[in-house]
Structure formats: structure tokens, C-alpha cells
Design an enzyme around this catalytic site. Sequence first.
Site, PDB file in Angstrom:
ATOM      1  N   THR A  18       0.814  -1.220   0.000  1.00 28.79           N
ATOM      2  CA  THR A  18       0.000   0.000   0.000  1.00 28.79           C
ATOM      3  C   THR A  18       0.844   1.265   0.000  1.00 28.79           C
ATOM      4  O   THR A  18       0.452   2.274  -0.595  1.00 28.79           O
ATOM      5  CB  THR A  18      -0.910   0.002   1.255  1.00 28.79           C
ATOM      6  OG1 THR A  18      -1.793  -1.116   1.158  1.00 28.79           O
ATOM      7  CG2 THR A  18      -1.722   1.272   1.372  1.00 28.79           C
ATOM      8  N   ASP A  84       1.297  -6.485  -4.510  1.00 32.23           N
ATOM      9  CA  ASP A  84       0.490  -6.519  -3.290  1.00 32.23           C
ATOM     10  C   ASP A  84       1.057  -7.701  -2.516  1.00 32.23           C
ATOM     11  O   ASP A  84       1.254  -8.788  -3.094  1.00 32.23           O
ATOM     12  CB  ASP A  84      -0.991  -6.753  -3.652  1.00 32.23           C
ATOM     13  CG  ASP A  84      -1.887  -6.671  -2.434  1.00 32.23           C
ATOM     14  OD1 ASP A  84      -1.675  -7.454  -1.484  1.00 32.23           O
ATOM     15  OD2 ASP A  84      -2.800  -5.837  -2.415  1.00 32.23           O
ATOM     16  N   SER A  85       1.330  -7.561  -1.243  1.00 32.15           N
ATOM     17  CA  SER A  85       2.048  -8.633  -0.546  1.00 32.15           C
ATOM     18  C   SER A  85       1.239  -9.918  -0.472  1.00 32.15           C
ATOM     19  O   SER A  85       1.790 -10.977  -0.178  1.00 32.15           O
ATOM     20  CB  SER A  85       2.499  -8.182   0.841  1.00 32.15           C
ATOM     21  OG  SER A  85       1.419  -8.109   1.731  1.00 32.15           O
ATOM     22  N   SER A  86      -0.060  -9.850  -0.762  1.00 33.02           N
ATOM     23  CA  SER A  86      -0.861 -11.082  -0.824  1.00 33.02           C
ATOM     24  C   SER A  86      -0.359 -11.990  -1.941  1.00 33.02           C
ATOM     25  O   SER A  86      -0.618 -13.194  -1.933  1.00 33.02           O
ATOM     26  CB  SER A  86      -2.327 -10.748  -1.099  1.00 33.02           C
ATOM     27  OG  SER A  86      -2.744  -9.737  -0.231  1.00 33.02           O
ATOM     28  N   THR A 116       1.460  -4.892   3.966  1.00 33.95           N
ATOM     29  CA  THR A 116       1.279  -5.330   5.357  1.00 33.95           C
ATOM     30  C   THR A 116       0.675  -6.739   5.468  1.00 33.95           C
ATOM     31  O   THR A 116       0.860  -7.401   6.487  1.00 33.95           O
ATOM     32  CB  THR A 116       0.365  -4.351   6.128  1.00 33.95           C
ATOM     33  OG1 THR A 116      -0.896  -4.275   5.471  1.00 33.95           O
ATOM     34  CG2 THR A 116       0.986  -2.976   6.222  1.00 33.95           C
ATOM     35  N   ASP A 117      -0.037  -7.177   4.412  1.00 30.63           N
ATOM     36  CA  ASP A 117      -0.786  -8.432   4.561  1.00 30.63           C
ATOM     37  C   ASP A 117       0.106  -9.626   4.897  1.00 30.63           C
ATOM     38  O   ASP A 117      -0.256 -10.456   5.738  1.00 30.63           O
ATOM     39  CB  ASP A 117      -1.607  -8.721   3.298  1.00 30.63           C
ATOM     40  CG  ASP A 117      -2.784  -7.758   3.169  1.00 30.63           C
ATOM     41  OD1 ASP A 117      -3.155  -7.125   4.178  1.00 30.63           O
ATOM     42  OD2 ASP A 117      -3.331  -7.631   2.054  1.00 30.63           O
TER      43      ASP A 117
HETATM   44  N1  ASN Z   1      -2.857  -5.413   0.492  1.00 28.28           N
HETATM   45  C1  ASN Z   1      -1.781  -4.571   0.927  1.00 28.28           C
HETATM   46  C2  ASN Z   1      -0.501  -5.402   0.836  1.00 28.28           C
HETATM   47  O1  ASN Z   1      -0.282  -6.225   1.668  1.00 28.28           O
HETATM   48  C3  ASN Z   1      -2.031  -4.084   2.321  1.00 28.28           C
HETATM   49  C4  ASN Z   1      -1.065  -3.031   2.821  1.00 28.28           C
HETATM   50  O2  ASN Z   1       0.068  -2.954   2.405  1.00 28.28           O
HETATM   51  N2  ASN Z   1      -1.466  -2.210   3.792  1.00 28.28           N
HETATM   52  O3  ASN Z   1       0.254  -5.247  -0.095  1.00 28.28           O
END
Ligand code: ASN
Length: 370
Positions: A18, A84-86, A116-117
Site C-alpha cells: 500500500t 500486493d504482498s498477498s 502489510t498483509d
Molecule cells: N494489500 C496490501 C498489501 O499487503 C495491504 C497493505 O500494504 N497495507 O500489499
Amino acid sequence: MSDYKVFKKVLVIYTGGTIGMKPNDQGALDTVENALGVFLRTEPSLHVASLQVPAEENLFALPPVKGESGRVLYKLMEYDPLLDSSNMAGSDWKRIAEDIERMYDLFDGFVVLHGTDTLAYTASALSFMLDNLAKPVVVTGSQIPIYETRTDGRINLVSSLIIAGCYNIPEVCVVFANKLLRGNRTVKVNCNTLEAFDSPNAPLLGTFNNVININSSLIRPRPSGKLLTVGGVLEMNVATLKITPDMSLDLIESALAEPIKGVVLESYGSGNIPSNRKEIIDLLRNAVDRGVIIVNCTQCLSGSVASIYDAGAVLDDVGVLSGSDMTSVAAYTKLAYVLAFDVSNHHKKELMKYNLRGEITMADMNVNVL
Ligand code: ASN
């Protein structure tokens, strides 16, 4: 720029998340290539334009930080594709670890910009993969993109650069919302607030308030005289099996089936399962007998696994290992790391119980990893 030499040098590995996202045509946040560097160059709190550091080398100079004698010069290394870390996988952990190894001698510290994910997975995995780490590796990101006025990305990045450049913290850690956390103790605890991370089973390594306060007694010792080595081989045939009431035997069977080599069993409370379901115990015993390493971690956010109840002690009898107070995320990445070793299954089990990087309070002090 003859005074470059006085600067502490930090490599910022930008993997996505993000922090660098913008809304796409559908209005959903998505990664954008080559935008972060352009933004940083125009942002006075993140770069001193008057120093004229060479833009073509992707170098940026952090403004002086009150209370810190060192100045930080940082280089942005943007990954392609940004993720996206997902969407991140074990191969991405390997790429980050190998880039740190390749650039290790050129920088004083490293910042990994990450979504963050799955940030806790990457921080945990890196902590195991980077053996004999003697420099700070700080994983950070944000909940609000850095381009927005209310972003948390700016302060998270600044705090991370300070830790990576000016502090002697030879660990993989996480900086987020004014907290410094041990990477392999970190869990994402909130997806809606800026306080997204915590380490419920381990005290904070530090806090960023009016002053930066580092809890030095908790920082792991710098390995003396040993060279960084990267465990680049991972065994990703690992699974997490969460115990739920009335869960299907088919689900358990498939989670334990070939080619799975290691399983994190997320049990109730202090390590309990429905012990009145003999079929579940038989499936677990059969898997252990086939060589699958099963580590028992609690579903609770904090606390540790211990054989207090018969409903948990039954797992000791079938050879399931206690994960003590390890997070399920740390146990998962530790399995991926340890299972790839060319050692006996017994030795791998001893390593899973052993405190490799501050990830576990050892339940059994007689673990033999030699
Ligand atoms: N979906 C985002 C990620 O993990 C969430 C984030 O970074 N806050 O890339």
C-alpha cells in the site's frame, strides 16, 4: 558531495504494498511502477534536494534527524513487478535475502518496503534465512499510501531509515506505528487501523516517541567474526491446519498428505485438540510416522502451548512438537527454512524446538542441535 563518506548508507528494497499504491481505473488500490522515486525526490521530509545527490543512481539524502549524529543516504531499489504482498511467495523471500547478501558490504543497513498483509511472513522468513546477520534489516510499509496527506508511510519510512542507518541492531525487525518489533514475533493484528502490528508474546524492541527508545537488553548479540550466509533453499511444502469444532477428516487428511513435509497445527488455547475424536489422533500419528514434522501453536493471539490438559498432552504421545510461544507465522516460515536442511528428521525436529533467532521461548532447555 565530498561529504558523502560521513553518511550512513541504507539500501531500500521496494517490493510493493500500500505504501506505494494509487487507485486504479476501478478505484481499487494497486501498485504503480516508477512513482515512488519521483515522489521521494520532491518530498522535503524524505530528501534534501539541495545536496544534489545523483538522481540516476536512485540516491536520496534524509534530512538531519534531531538527536542523531549520523546522516542517512539511501538508495531505492524498486522490484519489478511490484506486488500486493498477498501475491508474495517463498521465491520473493529468497530474492530479498539474496539481494541483501549481494549488497551487504556496500550498506550499513537495509529497509524492505512491503505490503502489510504478509509482512509478518516475510520478516519471519528473512530472520531465519539471514544467518549471522550483523546489520539491521527493517521491514516496513503502511496502511495509507505515501502519496496521501494522512499517510503513515512517511513516518514509518523515516523511522525505518533511522534504525537501519544509525542503530546497531543486528536483527530482522519491523517498524510500524512508532513501534520497533522483532520480525519473527510480529503479527498483523488490525487491518483497519494504523496500529497494524504487534508482538503479543515478546516485548517491543523499541518505541518512537518524543525520543527514540531502544530496549538494548533485548537486542540480539552481533555475531562475532562470522560471515552472513543466506539459506536460499526453502521447502515450501508446508501447511497450516487450524483446528475447528466438527472439522472434517478429509480436510485434515489432505493437509497432512504428500507432498506436505511440515504442518503448523493451530490448536485451541494452550495446545488442545478434540481428543475425543480418535480418528484425528490417528491421522496425526500416521503423518508423524511418515516423517511429517507437525508443530503445535496456539490459535490465541498470545500465550504458549503447554501440556496442561489431557486434550493437549495427547499430542505429545503422537510426536507432535510443541511450538511453545512461537507465532503460527514464525513456525510456518521456520519449517520452510529447517525442512530444506540436509540433516536427519530428528535433527530438524531439534532445530524446530531450538531458539534460532529469538522466535521462541524454549520449552525444553535440553534441545540438542549439534
Ligand atoms: N494489500 C496490501 C498489501 O499487503 C495491504 C497493505 O500494504 N497495507 O500489499
